[in-house]
Design a protein around this motif. Structure first.
Motif, PDB file in Angstrom:
ATOM      1  N   ARG A 120       0.739  -1.164   0.140  1.00 26.96           N
ATOM      2  CA  ARG A 120      -0.122  -0.029   0.010  1.00 26.96           C
ATOM      3  C   ARG A 120       0.780   1.341  -0.009  1.00 26.96           C
ATOM      4  NH1 ARG A 120      -3.375  -1.694   5.256  1.00 26.96           N
ATOM      5  NH2 ARG A 120      -1.288  -1.872   6.013  1.00 26.96           N
ATOM      6  N   THR A 121       2.112   1.147   0.061  1.00 37.73           N
ATOM      7  CA  THR A 121       3.219   2.328   0.064  1.00 37.73           C
ATOM      8  C   THR A 121       3.761   2.500  -1.103  1.00 37.73           C
ATOM      9  OG1 THR A 121       4.822   0.909   1.072  1.00 37.73           O
ATOM     10  CG2 THR A 121       3.614   1.868   2.578  1.00 37.73           C
ATOM     11  N   PHE A 122       4.106   3.665  -1.442  1.00 40.21           N
ATOM     12  CA  PHE A 122       4.865   4.112  -2.853  1.00 40.21           C
ATOM     13  C   PHE A 122       6.332   3.492  -2.811  1.00 40.21           C
ATOM     14  CE2 PHE A 122       7.678   7.095  -5.005  1.00 40.21           C
ATOM     15  CZ  PHE A 122       6.945   6.774  -6.398  1.00 40.21           C
ATOM     16  N   ALA A 123       6.705   3.435  -1.447  1.00 42.38           N
ATOM     17  CA  ALA A 123       8.074   2.973  -1.387  1.00 42.38           C
ATOM     18  C   ALA A 123       8.164   1.526  -1.790  1.00 42.38           C
ATOM     19  CB  ALA A 123       8.608   2.857   0.155  1.00 42.38           C
ATOM     20  N   PHE A 124       7.223   0.714  -1.697  1.00 41.87           N
ATOM     21  CA  PHE A 124       7.071  -0.837  -1.910  1.00 41.87           C
ATOM     22  C   PHE A 124       6.960  -0.821  -3.626  1.00 41.87           C
ATOM     23  CE2 PHE A 124       4.730  -4.542  -3.594  1.00 41.87           C
ATOM     24  CZ  PHE A 124       5.215  -5.551  -3.018  1.00 41.87           C
ATOM     25  N   TRP A 125       6.530   0.120  -4.293  1.00 44.17           N
ATOM     26  CA  TRP A 125       6.250   0.086  -5.806  1.00 44.17           C
ATOM     27  C   TRP A 125       7.664   0.442  -6.374  1.00 44.17           C
ATOM     28  CZ3 TRP A 125       3.019  -3.567  -7.613  1.00 44.17           C
ATOM     29  CH2 TRP A 125       2.046  -3.552  -6.840  1.00 44.17           C
ATOM     30  N   THR A 126       8.597   1.124  -5.538  1.00 37.55           N
ATOM     31  CA  THR A 126       9.585   1.915  -6.212  1.00 37.55           C
ATOM     32  C   THR A 126      10.838   1.057  -5.493  1.00 37.55           C
ATOM     33  OG1 THR A 126       9.682   3.594  -4.806  1.00 37.55           O
ATOM     34  CG2 THR A 126       8.519   3.769  -6.793  1.00 37.55           C
ATOM     35  N   ALA A 127      10.629   0.099  -4.655  1.00 36.61           N
ATOM     36  CA  ALA A 127      11.963  -0.463  -4.224  1.00 36.61           C
ATOM     37  C   ALA A 127      12.952  -1.204  -5.102  1.00 36.61           C
ATOM     38  CB  ALA A 127      11.569  -1.542  -2.828  1.00 36.61           C
ATOM     39  N   HIS A 128      13.938  -1.265  -4.908  1.00 38.99           N
ATOM     40  CA  HIS A 128      14.838  -1.876  -6.049  1.00 38.99           C
ATOM     41  C   HIS A 128      14.761  -3.413  -5.775  1.00 38.99           C
ATOM     42  CE1 HIS A 128      18.314  -2.045  -8.536  1.00 38.99           C
ATOM     43  NE2 HIS A 128      19.133  -2.968  -7.902  1.00 38.99           N
ATOM     44  N   TYR A 129      14.597  -3.764  -4.427  1.00 38.70           N
ATOM     45  CA  TYR A 129      14.428  -5.415  -4.387  1.00 38.70           C
ATOM     46  C   TYR A 129      13.019  -5.862  -5.031  1.00 38.70           C
ATOM     47  CZ  TYR A 129      13.115  -9.796  -2.231  1.00 38.70           C
ATOM     48  OH  TYR A 129      12.756 -11.058  -2.194  1.00 38.70           O
ATOM     49  N   TRP A 130      11.991  -5.160  -4.517  1.00 40.69           N
ATOM     50  CA  TRP A 130      10.618  -5.794  -5.080  1.00 40.69           C
ATOM     51  C   TRP A 130      10.367  -5.463  -6.811  1.00 40.69           C
ATOM     52  CZ3 TRP A 130       8.498  -8.919  -2.754  1.00 40.69           C
ATOM     53  CH2 TRP A 130       8.372  -9.182  -1.198  1.00 40.69           C
ATOM     54  N   THR A 131      11.055  -4.169  -7.253  1.00 41.58           N
ATOM     55  CA  THR A 131      10.877  -4.298  -8.741  1.00 41.58           C
ATOM     56  C   THR A 131      11.764  -5.240  -9.102  1.00 41.58           C
ATOM     57  OG1 THR A 131      12.416  -2.423  -8.622  1.00 41.58           O
ATOM     58  CG2 THR A 131      10.118  -2.023  -8.774  1.00 41.58           C
ATOM     59  N   GLY A 132      13.027  -5.551  -8.784  1.00 39.93           N
ATOM     60  CA  GLY A 132      13.885  -6.525  -9.339  1.00 39.93           C
ATOM     61  C   GLY A 132      13.224  -8.034  -9.373  1.00 39.93           C
ATOM     62  N   VAL A 133      12.627  -8.191  -8.087  1.00 44.10           N
ATOM     63  CA  VAL A 133      11.694  -9.421  -8.035  1.00 44.10           C
ATOM     64  C   VAL A 133      10.703  -9.741  -9.277  1.00 44.10           C
ATOM     65  CG1 VAL A 133      10.379 -11.039  -6.392  1.00 44.10           C
ATOM     66  CG2 VAL A 133      12.477 -10.142  -5.730  1.00 44.10           C
ATOM     67  N   GLY A 134      10.008  -8.637  -9.222  1.00 41.70           N
ATOM     68  CA  GLY A 134       9.078  -8.412 -10.122  1.00 41.70           C
ATOM     69  C   GLY A 134       9.736  -8.926 -11.698  1.00 41.70           C
ATOM     70  N   LEU A 135      10.613  -7.994 -11.997  1.00 39.16           N
ATOM     71  CA  LEU A 135      11.433  -8.293 -13.289  1.00 39.16           C
ATOM     72  C   LEU A 135      11.863  -9.817 -13.415  1.00 39.16           C
ATOM     73  CD1 LEU A 135      12.377  -6.932 -15.866  1.00 39.16           C
ATOM     74  CD2 LEU A 135      14.712  -6.455 -14.428  1.00 39.16           C
ATOM     75  N   VAL A 136      12.347 -10.489 -12.313  1.00 35.77           N
ATOM     76  CA  VAL A 136      12.816 -11.847 -12.580  1.00 35.77           C
ATOM     77  C   VAL A 136      11.464 -12.910 -12.789  1.00 35.77           C
ATOM     78  CG1 VAL A 136      13.510 -13.745 -11.145  1.00 35.77           C
ATOM     79  CG2 VAL A 136      14.709 -11.643 -10.989  1.00 35.77           C
ATOM     80  N   ALA A 137      10.430 -12.552 -12.221  1.00 40.70           N
ATOM     81  CA  ALA A 137       9.061 -13.199 -12.533  1.00 40.70           C
ATOM     82  C   ALA A 137       8.866 -13.178 -14.007  1.00 40.70           C
ATOM     83  CB  ALA A 137       7.887 -12.909 -11.421  1.00 40.70           C
ATOM     84  N   LEU A 138       8.588 -11.989 -14.528  1.00 44.70           N
ATOM     85  CA  LEU A 138       8.159 -11.504 -15.689  1.00 44.70           C
ATOM     86  C   LEU A 138       9.159 -12.356 -16.731  1.00 44.70           C
ATOM     87  CD1 LEU A 138       7.191  -7.852 -15.669  1.00 44.70           C
ATOM     88  CD2 LEU A 138       5.824 -10.136 -15.604  1.00 44.70           C
ATOM     89  N   MET A 139      10.383 -12.294 -16.417  1.00 43.05           N
ATOM     90  CA  MET A 139      11.482 -12.865 -17.419  1.00 43.05           C
ATOM     91  C   MET A 139      11.265 -14.461 -17.397  1.00 43.05           C
ATOM     92  SD  MET A 139      12.737 -10.281 -18.945  1.00 43.05           S
ATOM     93  CE  MET A 139      13.970 -11.139 -19.807  1.00 43.05           C
ATOM     94  N   LEU A 140      11.221 -15.006 -16.279  1.00 42.87           N
ATOM     95  CA  LEU A 140      11.009 -16.314 -16.220  1.00 42.87           C
ATOM     96  C   LEU A 140       9.909 -16.941 -16.687  1.00 42.87           C
ATOM     97  CD1 LEU A 140      12.264 -17.120 -12.507  1.00 42.87           C
ATOM     98  CD2 LEU A 140      13.439 -17.794 -14.461  1.00 42.87           C
ATOM     99  N   PHE A 141       8.689 -16.197 -16.599  1.00 43.55           N
ATOM    100  CA  PHE A 141       7.210 -16.482 -17.241  1.00 43.55           C
ATOM    101  C   PHE A 141       7.798 -16.333 -18.844  1.00 43.55           C
ATOM    102  CE2 PHE A 141       3.304 -15.587 -19.113  1.00 43.55           C
ATOM    103  CZ  PHE A 141       2.507 -16.656 -18.537  1.00 43.55           C
TER     104      PHE A 141
END
Length: 244
Positions: free
Chosen positions: A144-165
């Motif tokens: 629910r926070t803006f920091a979550f959606w701009t965090a280097h870790y979480w955007t990196g994990v999301g990128l990993v998920a997209l690339m693996l898919f």
């Protein structure tokens, strides 16, 4: 810089030297593949295969770089400086790391769709499991926070998920138009995340002090943005002694 500081810049160095240039090549080949299929452009028939092959290497490289970052964080913050860490935890984390690498390698070899999806999920689960350790800096775990959606870790994990898919459904993308449209949407989101990664990663490098600076830096009040002795240092004049 000490050796541990060089370990901390290993992750961004690998990303700058290998991942981002490879991403540019893959994106260019993807554009050529689309032009050849849709616009019937006179391009070599190998561009599609090259795009797929380099896309697999890009996904593998992204997972490897993320694993390097997480491993360095865990080792340097706990096991490097604290010899009292329980051996069982070290063996467990090492087992998860090895399992993640094995799952990624198996993903290269399996052919059936359910096998590809399964090992892609296992690889991502391994990344999430290692990233959930307290030594890994995630900024915020609250969606629910803006920091979550701009965090280097979480955007990196999301990128990993997209690339693996994308890697898991690669044969379907080549055969069906609907999957190619899904792939195009994934690529668009991944491109945005790549930009966010570049910005947030640069910001994080500014916020991580060198080893010999940490005792002084961690005395500061980060909420008030004030450090001990800062006011006195600002008031005292700087004396420059002449040379010679």
């Amino acid at each position: 810089m000490e050796f541990v500081d060089w370990l901390w810049i290993l992750h961004p160095a690998l990303a700058v030297v290998f991942i981002y240039p490879l991403m540019g090549v893959v994106a260019h080949l993807g554009e050529q593949t689309r032009h050849r299929r849709v616009d019937h452009a006179k391009l070599p028939p190998t561009v599609g295969r090259d795009h797929q092959d380099l896309g697999k290497w890009l996904t593998t490289g992204i997972v490897a770089v993320v694993l390097v970052a997480i491993t360095v964080s865990i080792v340097t913050k706990s096991f490097w400086s604290d010899s009292s860490q329980p051996p069982l935890r070290a063996y467990s984390l090492l087992l998860v790391l090895a399992g993640t690498v094995v799952a990624l390698l198996v993903l290269w070899r399996v052919q059936q769709r359910w096998q590809r999806v399964l090992f892609a999920l296992l690889t991502w689960a391994g990344v999430l499991g290692l990233g959930a350790q307290p030594e890994v800096w995630r900024v915020s775990d609250d969606p629910r926070t803006f920091a979550f959606w701009t965090a280097h870790y979480w955007t990196g994990v999301g990128l990993v998920a997209l690339m693996l898919f994308s890697m898991a459904v690669r044969p379907e993308i080549a055969r069906r138009l609907a999957w190619r449209r899904v792939h195009l949407a994934i690529v668009t989101v991944a491109s945005i995340l790549f930009v966010v990664q570049g910005i947030s990663g640069s910001k994080d490098l500014l916020e991580i002090p060198l080893t010999w600076q940490k005792p002084a830096i961690y005395q500061c009040d980060f909420n008030a943005r004030r450090c001990p002795g800062a006011e006195q240092a600002r008031l005292e004049p700087t004396v420059i002694h002449p040379v010679g």
